[in-house]
Design an enzyme around this catalytic site. Structure first.
Site, PDB file in Angstrom:
ATOM      1  N   ASP A 127     -12.431 121.118  72.836  1.00 20.56           N
ATOM      2  CA  ASP A 127     -13.417 120.650  73.780  1.00 20.56           C
ATOM      3  C   ASP A 127     -14.482 121.562  73.321  1.00 20.56           C
ATOM      4  OD1 ASP A 127     -12.143 118.507  74.931  1.00 20.56           O
ATOM      5  OD2 ASP A 127     -11.276 120.072  76.428  1.00 20.56           O
ATOM      6  N   ASP A 147     -13.857 112.076  75.472  1.00 17.47           N
ATOM      7  CA  ASP A 147     -13.909 112.299  76.642  1.00 17.47           C
ATOM      8  C   ASP A 147     -14.878 111.481  77.223  1.00 17.47           C
ATOM      9  OD1 ASP A 147     -11.475 113.744  76.584  1.00 17.47           O
ATOM     10  OD2 ASP A 147     -12.694 115.457  77.102  1.00 17.47           O
TER      11      ASP A 147
END
Length: 176
Positions: A127, A147
């Protein structure tokens, strides 16, 4: 005689191609972020609101089960794989005239596959996008392009279910 030059862009291949392009974008941005931010400082994009950083998520959304000892890697990987196969079949069975639903599913598929790749290859999801608001001491969990795709696709499916499903049924029955 039908024109077969653009068969790749016929339904459902165009949605699979879109998903593949988004997986590629996700993997490229994750590799970029790891290279720049793993050992270095974060990049402030919008001061006190948005920065690029690097984080490894060994759990699910919001780091759920991140400290479970490693088995969650395979559980979440199996779930993502099974869900991806389900979405691939769902897209395949859709009417070629539809646009909104297969687009939503292509977004979800790309996010699932992008994060599945990370989970299988690295054991965690990479991430790098961090949204926060310094003045309110608010910080959203760090996330990635996959995401974002999953979130937008899921929101589109909800909109479709709540506001467009009846319209599709009426158009379908009128055409019969």
């Amino acid at each position: 005689m039908p024109d077969t030059r653009f068969r790749l862009f016929a339904h459902p291949w165009r949605w699979y191609l879109l998903a593949a392009l988004l997986v590629w974008l996700d993997l490229v941005t994750k590799t970029w972020s790891k290279g720049l931010f793993e050992f270095g400082p974060a990049m402030q994009v919008i001061p006190d609101v948005l920065r690029f950083t690097y984080a490894e998520n060994r759990g699910a959304a919001f780091s759920f089960l991140a400290n479970a000892g490693g088995w969650q890697r395979w559980l979440f990987g199996a779930i993502a794989l099974g869900f991806s196969v389900f979405v691939i079949r769902w897209i395949w069975k859709l009417d070629a005239k539809l646009r909104w639903e297969p687009l939503a599913l292509a977004l979800i598929l790309s996010g699932a596959v992008g994060n599945l790749y990370d989970r299988v290859v690295f054991g965690y999801v990479r991430d790098f996008i961090h949204v926060y608001y310094q003045a309110w001491n608010f910080s959203f969990p760090v996330f990635n392009v996959a995401d974002i795709a999953i979130s937008i696709g899921a929101a589109m499916l909800v909109i479709d279910l709540l506001f467009m499903a009846d319209k599709d049924k009426k158009e379908g029955s009128a055409a019969v």
